[in-house]
Scaffold this active site. Structure first.
Site, PDB file in Angstrom:
ATOM      1  N   ASP A 188       0.825  -1.358  -0.030  1.00 34.24           N
ATOM      2  CA  ASP A 188      -0.170  -0.021  -0.047  1.00 34.24           C
ATOM      3  C   ASP A 188       0.982   1.265  -0.204  1.00 34.24           C
ATOM      4  O   ASP A 188       0.391   2.277   0.560  1.00 34.24           O
ATOM      5  CB  ASP A 188      -0.898   0.199   1.040  1.00 34.24           C
ATOM      6  CG  ASP A 188      -0.252  -0.085   2.386  1.00 34.24           C
ATOM      7  OD1 ASP A 188       1.053  -0.427   2.650  1.00 34.24           O
ATOM      8  OD2 ASP A 188      -0.965  -0.120   3.670  1.00 34.24           O
ATOM      9  N   ASP A 264       8.016  -4.433  14.333  1.00 31.30           N
ATOM     10  CA  ASP A 264       8.177  -3.045  14.317  1.00 31.30           C
ATOM     11  C   ASP A 264       8.730  -2.839  15.746  1.00 31.30           C
ATOM     12  O   ASP A 264       9.677  -2.116  16.283  1.00 31.30           O
ATOM     13  CB  ASP A 264       7.226  -2.311  13.854  1.00 31.30           C
ATOM     14  CG  ASP A 264       7.053  -2.213  12.221  1.00 31.30           C
ATOM     15  OD1 ASP A 264       7.884  -3.195  11.814  1.00 31.30           O
ATOM     16  OD2 ASP A 264       6.459  -1.582  11.719  1.00 31.30           O
TER      17      ASP A 264
END
Length: 400
Positions: A188, A264
């Site tokens: 995306d 992350d």
């Protein structure tokens, strides 16, 4: 009468013997012909073998001649790829198409430096079909039937699947395809015109400065109103993600202990980055348009949609020259902060908007920071605002 019968029988036997001899002679001639034919083939094969041996000698002679002329040196000096680029996909074919088209727009002229891959998690048919429709990329598919067991109630399984997919894809690219660096994109994202120039310069930084763990193309506070300098790069203790590159040496360290979920956040832990920093730009080289996805569009309208995507090409050399390596960066950054105009008071944010140039607003704790961040419209999360590493904070305190 008896003599006649005996002679007749003898004649029959003689005729049969003559016939047998004739047949044997015929068979012998046929065998001789076959042997002669085979001998002819053997001779022909021997001649073919000799001809090919002569050709091999000629080719060897030609190779030696080319080596003497230095052409072999030219071949061996062809540059290896800077980094593989992998787009991580799952079930959004329309998003994947937009991302691939954005990448190919800027990658075609540097395809040999940045080979493109799409790694799909799962078997969504539209995603697979879309990826395979592009001849300019290599398609990989991660099929994982092992059940997911979350560690806490209410957690989304998607974050566990993402972590598994990342590990599998990076293992493939580093250990099966043997790349030295890999750039990770999600399905995306659009990229800036100088995305590849940025990462070409970043690859040189990674190789030269081992205090850098990874390089990101993303700035969480990269909204249009807060950024202006496409040459500026910063170090941070905070892993930005969203379009980032790491080296094989770093992956050798991370792969064996890769987390079950939330990679992350895991990379932001001191125990994993071990004091190494992450490089990020002031102006983003990626734009995240993914309003629909695993994060359920969290913060999209407020923080992601207004992000400025760099729209000018910055060559690798000037970009490198704008960045100070670990031995010089602390003083360089401290000097920037020292020269910024100090603004105090409860109306500090209002004052800052009326000042031309850099300003410095100091805060005492997380609550005060959150209040300032809210007024500016930047991320209020404490972990996001890691503008400079802890080692620099001590230096700044000594200056102020």
């Amino acid at each position: 009468m008896r003599l006649f019968t005996t002679q007749s029988e003898y004649a029959d036997r003689l005729a049969s013997a003559v016939e047998s001899e004739s047949h044997c002679t015929s068979q012998m001639k046929l065998l001789i012909d076959q042997i002669s034919s085979q001998q002819g083939k053997i001779v022909a094969l021997e001649e073919e073998r000799k001809r090919r041996e002569d050709e091999c000698k000629e080719l060897k002679s030609l190779v030696e001649d080319l080596r003497r002329k230095g052409l072999q040196k030219v071949v061996t000096e062809v540059q290896p790829p800077v980094a593989a680029v992998v787009i991580m996909a799952c079930n959004r074919a329309d998003y994947l198409e937009r991302t691939v088209e954005s990448v190919l727009k800027h990658q075609s002229s540097v395809a040999s430096k940045f080979p493109l891959f799409v790694s799909q998690d799962g078997s969504h048919p539209d995603v697979k079909s879309k990826a395979l429709s592009y001849s300019q990329l290599v398609y990989m598919q991660h099929l994982d039937s092992e059940p997911v067991h979350t560690e806490r109630p209410g957690e989304l399984i998607a974050y566990y699947k993402i972590a598994r997919h990342y590990k599998w894809a990076l293992d493939q690219l580093f250990y099966q395809h043997n790349f030295n660096q890999v750039i990770i994109l999600e399905d995306d994202m659009e990229i800036a015109p100088d995305f590849f120039e940025y990462f070409e310069a970043a690859a040189a930084l990674l190789e030269k400065d081992k205090s850098i763990m990874a390089v990101s193309s993303w700035n969480d506070n990269g909204q249009k109103q807060f950024v202006h300098d496409p040459y500026a790069l910063y170090r941070s203790d905070f892993f930005p993600g969203l379009g980032w590159m790491l080296s094989k040496g770093t992956w050798d360290e991370l792969s064996p202990k890769w987390p079950k979920a939330y990679p992350d956040d895991w990379l932001r832990l001191e125990e994993n980055h071990k004091g190494r920093q992450f490089v990020r730009p002031e102006v983003c080289r990626t734009y995240n348009f993914g309003e629909v996805g695993s994060s359920l569009g969290q913060f999209f309208k407020q923080y992601l949609e207004p992000i400025k995507l760099n729209d000018v090409k910055v060559p690798p050399l000037p970009l490198l020259l704008s960045f100070q390596l670990s031995d010089k960066y602390p003083k360089h950054f401290a000097e920037i902060v020292r020269k910024a105009k100090l603004v105090r008071g409860k109306d500090a944010v209002l004052k800052a908007f009326n000042i031309v140039g850099d300003v410095r607003i100091q805060y005492q704790d997380e609550d005060e920071f959150a209040n300032i961040a809210r007024q500016f419209g930047i991320f209020e999360e404490w972990k996001v605002f890691s503008l400079f590493p802890a080692v620099f904070q001590q230096m700044l305190l000594s200056l102020f």
